[in-house]
Structure formats: C-alpha cells, structure tokens
Write a protein that holds these residues in place. Structure first.
Motif, PDB file in Angstrom:
ATOM      1  N   GLU A   1     -35.191 196.309 132.164  1.00 57.23           N
ATOM      2  CA  GLU A   1     -33.966 197.039 132.560  1.00 57.23           C
ATOM      3  C   GLU A   1     -32.896 196.832 131.835  1.00 57.23           C
ATOM      4  O   GLU A   1     -32.670 195.768 131.171  1.00 57.23           O
ATOM      5  CB  GLU A   1     -33.521 196.380 134.109  1.00 57.23           C
TER       6      GLU A   1
ATOM      7  N   GLU B   1     -29.185 196.580 130.856  1.00 55.15           N
ATOM      8  CA  GLU B   1     -27.759 196.385 131.714  1.00 55.15           C
ATOM      9  C   GLU B   1     -26.708 196.126 130.816  1.00 55.15           C
ATOM     10  O   GLU B   1     -26.632 195.749 129.699  1.00 55.15           O
ATOM     11  CB  GLU B   1     -27.856 195.006 132.582  1.00 55.15           C
TER      12      GLU B   1
ATOM     13  N   TYR C   1     -21.993 191.395 133.094  1.00 56.98           N
ATOM     14  CA  TYR C   1     -22.680 192.542 132.784  1.00 56.98           C
ATOM     15  C   TYR C   1     -23.329 193.059 134.038  1.00 56.98           C
ATOM     16  O   TYR C   1     -23.209 192.413 135.047  1.00 56.98           O
ATOM     17  CB  TYR C   1     -23.831 191.739 132.264  1.00 56.98           C
ATOM     18  N   GLU C   2     -23.932 194.309 133.877  1.00 59.78           N
ATOM     19  CA  GLU C   2     -24.291 194.723 135.311  1.00 59.78           C
ATOM     20  C   GLU C   2     -25.631 193.840 135.629  1.00 59.78           C
ATOM     21  O   GLU C   2     -26.230 193.173 134.926  1.00 59.78           O
ATOM     22  CB  GLU C   2     -24.985 196.020 134.825  1.00 59.78           C
ATOM     23  N   GLY C   3     -25.735 193.739 137.004  1.00 59.00           N
ATOM     24  CA  GLY C   3     -26.709 192.739 137.497  1.00 59.00           C
ATOM     25  C   GLY C   3     -26.338 191.306 137.891  1.00 59.00           C
ATOM     26  O   GLY C   3     -26.999 190.507 138.028  1.00 59.00           O
TER      27      GLY C   3
ATOM     28  N   SER D   1     -22.750 196.210 139.858  1.00 62.23           N
ATOM     29  CA  SER D   1     -23.710 197.427 139.771  1.00 62.23           C
ATOM     30  C   SER D   1     -22.910 198.315 139.164  1.00 62.23           C
ATOM     31  O   SER D   1     -21.473 198.621 139.123  1.00 62.23           O
ATOM     32  CB  SER D   1     -24.380 197.969 141.165  1.00 62.23           C
TER      33      SER D   1
END
Length: 142
Positions: free
Chosen positions: A71, A73, A87-89, A103
């Motif tokens: 993934e 991110e 970060y994303e996640g 997200s």
C-alpha cells in the motif's frame, strides 16, 4: 502542500514493514496506456563512514510489488502536536480522546474525523498514536 514536501511510505504486506526513506516508485503502463497491476520501487542505500551516512557512497536495488502486496500511503504535508509527520493510514487521537484514521478522498482531500477535513482541525490537539498496519488494536478502543 508544495511539491517539494511530497512524500510517501510503502507498507510491504509480505514483510509487514514500511519502506519509507530513500526510495522512488516506477509505475508501468501497457500499450493502451493503462497502468499495470504492479510497480517497481528503487531502494537507495548509503554506506556509513564512521557512523555518518555518506550520500556519495551509495547503491540501488529494485523491489517489485503487485498492487495487492503493498500500500502506498501519502504524506499529508502536516505534522501533529509533537512534530510527527501525518501520513495516510495513521491513527490520530485528539485532546478529547477521539481516535480515527487518516484517509484520502478525491472529493475532500485527507479526512480524519468523518466529515472533517484534516486542514480544518486544530493540529495542536492531534497526536499520531500509531498506524493501521502496526497498531490495529488502537482502533478497537473506539
């Protein structure tokens, strides 16, 4: 976010670890200009000289991932109250104890708490307490 702040991290699902620094991504496209279902990551390694990383002495190797094996991110361009990159996640907690995951939405950008956009929240009250890969148990506290 300025392009100079563009950053990402890669979660390797097979090795259960992040590939974060000193790498670049190369996506592949077929003849119809559609992206293939795999990508290549170039990982740069630097030699330590007397405990200091010498960027003049380096090597590179490639790692290949299918889309379902990793993934990517994105970095939000923002930092939490402790100065940690968001970060994303990532799992964030606010001053009231609310916990949620960062997200990305193409409509709203980065989202943390349901209908709130990350840039609209008070970053001084948010803290990165983990991420969805290494700390999924934090989400059970909701």
């Amino acid at each position: 976010m300025k392009l100079q702040n563009f950053d990402f991290r890669i979660w390797d699902k097979n090795k259960n670890r992040f590939r974060t620094k000193d790498c670049s991504i190369n996506f592949h496209f077929n003849e119809e200009h559609k992206r293939e279902n795999w990508f290549k990551v170039f990982v740069y390694s630097y030699e330590n000289v007397n405990g200091i990383r010498d960027k003049n002495l380096w090597g590179v190797h490639a790692e290949y991932y299918k889309d379902d094996e990793a993934e990517i991110e994105l970095f939000t361009g923002l930092k939490d109250k402790n100065g940690n990159d968001i970060y994303e996640g990532d799992i964030l907690q606010d001053s009231k104890g609310n916990i949620n995951v960062v997200s990305f939405s193409y409509d709203s950008g980065f989202i943390v708490f349901e209908d709130s956009c990350l840039h609209e929240l008070n970053l001084k009250s948010l803290e990165v307490i983990g991420n969805i890969h290494k700390n999924p148990e934090l989400l059970d506290k909701e």
